[in-house]
Scaffold this motif. Sequence first.
Motif, PDB file in Angstrom:
ATOM      1  N   VAL A   1       0.851  -1.178   0.000  1.00  0.00           N
ATOM      2  CA  VAL A   1       0.000   0.000   0.000  1.00  0.00           C
ATOM      3  C   VAL A   1       0.897   1.242   0.000  1.00  0.00           C
ATOM      4  CG1 VAL A   1      -1.713   1.295   1.313  1.00  0.00           C
ATOM      5  CG2 VAL A   1      -1.846  -1.182   1.217  1.00  0.00           C
ATOM      6  N   ALA A   2       0.654   2.135  -0.934  1.00  0.00           N
ATOM      7  CA  ALA A   2       1.414   3.381  -1.015  1.00  0.00           C
ATOM      8  C   ALA A   2       0.781   4.430  -0.103  1.00  0.00           C
ATOM      9  CB  ALA A   2       1.427   3.877  -2.451  1.00  0.00           C
ATOM     10  N   LEU A   3       1.639   5.186   0.566  1.00  0.00           N
ATOM     11  CA  LEU A   3       1.179   6.258   1.457  1.00  0.00           C
ATOM     12  C   LEU A   3       1.680   7.593   0.926  1.00  0.00           C
ATOM     13  CD1 LEU A   3       2.033   4.648   4.919  1.00  0.00           C
ATOM     14  CD2 LEU A   3      -0.173   4.650   3.743  1.00  0.00           C
ATOM     15  N   CYS A   4       0.890   8.613   1.147  1.00  0.00           N
ATOM     16  CA  CYS A   4       1.261   9.968   0.747  1.00  0.00           C
ATOM     17  C   CYS A   4       2.451  10.435   1.589  1.00  0.00           C
ATOM     18  CB  CYS A   4       0.074  10.912   0.940  1.00  0.00           C
ATOM     19  SG  CYS A   4       0.449  12.642   0.596  1.00  0.00           S
ATOM     20  N   ASN A   5       3.460  10.975   0.925  1.00  0.00           N
ATOM     21  CA  ASN A   5       4.648  11.471   1.635  1.00  0.00           C
ATOM     22  C   ASN A   5       4.336  12.699   2.485  1.00  0.00           C
ATOM     23  OD1 ASN A   5       5.676   9.661  -0.305  1.00  0.00           O
ATOM     24  ND2 ASN A   5       7.624  10.718  -0.318  1.00  0.00           N
ATOM     25  N   ILE A   6       3.242  13.394   2.203  1.00  0.00           N
ATOM     26  CA  ILE A   6       2.904  14.613   2.936  1.00  0.00           C
ATOM     27  C   ILE A   6       2.001  14.312   4.135  1.00  0.00           C
ATOM     28  CG2 ILE A   6       1.929  16.940   2.761  1.00  0.00           C
ATOM     29  CD1 ILE A   6       4.449  16.480   0.983  1.00  0.00           C
ATOM     30  N   CYS A   7       0.845  13.681   3.876  1.00  0.00           N
ATOM     31  CA  CYS A   7      -0.123  13.450   4.960  1.00  0.00           C
ATOM     32  C   CYS A   7       0.000  12.074   5.607  1.00  0.00           C
ATOM     33  CB  CYS A   7      -1.546  13.674   4.459  1.00  0.00           C
ATOM     34  SG  CYS A   7      -2.145  12.397   3.322  1.00  0.00           S
ATOM     35  N   GLY A   8       0.688  11.150   4.949  1.00  0.00           N
ATOM     36  CA  GLY A   8       0.871   9.816   5.510  1.00  0.00           C
ATOM     37  C   GLY A   8      -0.300   8.874   5.328  1.00  0.00           C
ATOM     38  N   GLU A   9      -1.327   9.301   4.609  1.00  0.00           N
ATOM     39  CA  GLU A   9      -2.525   8.480   4.382  1.00  0.00           C
ATOM     40  C   GLU A   9      -2.481   7.825   3.003  1.00  0.00           C
ATOM     41  OE1 GLU A   9      -5.044   8.007   6.652  1.00  0.00           O
ATOM     42  OE2 GLU A   9      -3.849   9.179   8.062  1.00  0.00           O
ATOM     43  N   ALA A  10      -3.190   6.716   2.857  1.00  0.00           N
ATOM     44  CA  ALA A  10      -3.287   6.031   1.568  1.00  0.00           C
ATOM     45  C   ALA A  10      -4.520   6.494   0.790  1.00  0.00           C
ATOM     46  CB  ALA A  10      -3.353   4.523   1.772  1.00  0.00           C
ATOM     47  N   LYS A  11      -5.587   6.822   1.503  1.00  0.00           N
ATOM     48  CA  LYS A  11      -6.849   7.180   0.850  1.00  0.00           C
ATOM     49  C   LYS A  11      -6.971   8.683   0.718  1.00  0.00           C
ATOM     50  CE  LYS A  11      -9.173   2.994   2.134  1.00  0.00           C
ATOM     51  NZ  LYS A  11     -10.300   2.341   2.660  1.00  0.00           N
ATOM     52  N   PRO A  12      -7.570   9.161  -0.318  1.00  0.00           N
ATOM     53  CA  PRO A  12      -8.146   8.447  -1.462  1.00  0.00           C
ATOM     54  C   PRO A  12      -7.064   8.030  -2.465  1.00  0.00           C
ATOM     55  CG  PRO A  12      -8.579  10.792  -1.683  1.00  0.00           C
ATOM     56  CD  PRO A  12      -7.859  10.595  -0.391  1.00  0.00           C
ATOM     57  N   GLU A  13      -7.002   6.725  -2.712  1.00  0.00           N
ATOM     58  CA  GLU A  13      -5.977   6.162  -3.592  1.00  0.00           C
ATOM     59  C   GLU A  13      -6.041   6.692  -5.014  1.00  0.00           C
ATOM     60  OE1 GLU A  13      -5.728   1.909  -3.521  1.00  0.00           O
ATOM     61  OE2 GLU A  13      -5.551   1.861  -1.335  1.00  0.00           O
ATOM     62  N   GLU A  14      -7.242   7.003  -5.499  1.00  0.00           N
ATOM     63  CA  GLU A  14      -7.386   7.487  -6.884  1.00  0.00           C
ATOM     64  C   GLU A  14      -6.795   8.888  -7.063  1.00  0.00           C
ATOM     65  OE1 GLU A  14     -11.080   8.461  -4.607  1.00  0.00           O
ATOM     66  OE2 GLU A  14      -9.974   6.600  -4.950  1.00  0.00           O
ATOM     67  N   GLU A  15      -6.477   9.560  -5.964  1.00  0.00           N
ATOM     68  CA  GLU A  15      -5.861  10.888  -6.028  1.00  0.00           C
ATOM     69  C   GLU A  15      -4.390  10.866  -5.625  1.00  0.00           C
ATOM     70  OE1 GLU A  15      -8.193  13.648  -3.742  1.00  0.00           O
ATOM     71  OE2 GLU A  15      -9.915  13.462  -5.081  1.00  0.00           O
ATOM     72  N   LEU A  16      -3.844   9.674  -5.460  1.00  0.00           N
ATOM     73  CA  LEU A  16      -2.452   9.526  -5.055  1.00  0.00           C
ATOM     74  C   LEU A  16      -1.565   9.444  -6.299  1.00  0.00           C
ATOM     75  CD1 LEU A  16      -0.744   9.220  -2.466  1.00  0.00           C
ATOM     76  CD2 LEU A  16      -0.969   6.753  -2.736  1.00  0.00           C
ATOM     77  N   LEU A  17      -0.692  10.426  -6.453  1.00  0.00           N
ATOM     78  CA  LEU A  17       0.223  10.470  -7.593  1.00  0.00           C
ATOM     79  C   LEU A  17       1.502   9.723  -7.236  1.00  0.00           C
ATOM     80  CD1 LEU A  17      -0.114  14.237  -8.515  1.00  0.00           C
ATOM     81  CD2 LEU A  17      -1.225  12.304  -9.633  1.00  0.00           C
ATOM     82  N   ILE A  18       2.021   8.976  -8.196  1.00  0.00           N
ATOM     83  CA  ILE A  18       3.282   8.261  -8.016  1.00  0.00           C
ATOM     84  C   ILE A  18       4.276   8.848  -9.018  1.00  0.00           C
ATOM     85  CG2 ILE A  18       4.434   6.027  -8.165  1.00  0.00           C
ATOM     86  CD1 ILE A  18       1.722   4.736  -7.497  1.00  0.00           C
ATOM     87  N   CYS A  19       5.408   9.296  -8.514  1.00  0.00           N
ATOM     88  CA  CYS A  19       6.428   9.911  -9.358  1.00  0.00           C
ATOM     89  C   CYS A  19       6.844   8.935 -10.459  1.00  0.00           C
ATOM     90  CB  CYS A  19       7.644  10.311  -8.510  1.00  0.00           C
ATOM     91  SG  CYS A  19       8.953  11.100  -9.456  1.00  0.00           S
ATOM     92  N   ASP A  20       7.052   9.445 -11.673  1.00  0.00           N
ATOM     93  CA  ASP A  20       7.465   8.591 -12.791  1.00  0.00           C
ATOM     94  C   ASP A  20       8.876   8.031 -12.613  1.00  0.00           C
ATOM     95  OD1 ASP A  20       5.019   8.920 -13.970  1.00  0.00           O
ATOM     96  OD2 ASP A  20       5.824   9.368 -15.943  1.00  0.00           O
ATOM     97  N   ASN A  21       9.626   8.549 -11.663  1.00  0.00           N
ATOM     98  CA  ASN A  21      10.941   7.984 -11.345  1.00  0.00           C
ATOM     99  C   ASN A  21      10.835   6.938 -10.239  1.00  0.00           C
ATOM    100  OD1 ASN A  21      12.525   9.337 -13.196  1.00  0.00           O
ATOM    101  ND2 ASN A  21      12.866  11.074 -11.855  1.00  0.00           N
ATOM    102  N   PHE A  22       9.604   6.575  -9.867  1.00  0.00           N
ATOM    103  CA  PHE A  22       9.380   5.594  -8.812  1.00  0.00           C
ATOM    104  C   PHE A  22      10.080   4.295  -9.186  1.00  0.00           C
ATOM    105  CE2 PHE A  22       7.009   2.605  -6.176  1.00  0.00           C
ATOM    106  CZ  PHE A  22       6.894   3.315  -4.988  1.00  0.00           C
ATOM    107  N   CYS A  23      10.788   3.720  -8.275  1.00  0.00           N
ATOM    108  CA  CYS A  23      11.570   2.486  -8.446  1.00  0.00           C
ATOM    109  C   CYS A  23      12.863   2.703  -9.228  1.00  0.00           C
ATOM    110  CB  CYS A  23      10.760   1.364  -9.094  1.00  0.00           C
ATOM    111  SG  CYS A  23       9.461   0.746  -8.020  1.00  0.00           S
TER     112      CYS A  23
END
Length: 105
Positions: A1-23
Amino acid sequence: VALCNICGEAKPEEELLICDNFCKSCASTIHIKCLDPPLQKVPEGDWFCPVCLPREKRKAKAKAEPKSKAEPKIKAKAKAKVKPAAKARMKAKAVNASIAKRGKE
């Protein structure tokens, strides 16, 4: 489960952006509302986090610029090539100078 780096929450997942340099070089995930300034909707296409974005801009700029500043010098050197006859005269002078130097020793 990915968590927001700012708020620490996972939800709402559909609004969670993942950096294109992820991994590759980044592990940033941020909600669109947690960004500064916040986004109204998930962007289409590539998205880079605030840390990676300046690096990606530099990469894009480097690709758009001419290959290198040394390239014109290479072309200038190519134009300044010595003609074969002149090369032969220069070589003969060098050989004669070498022979003369040996003779003096």
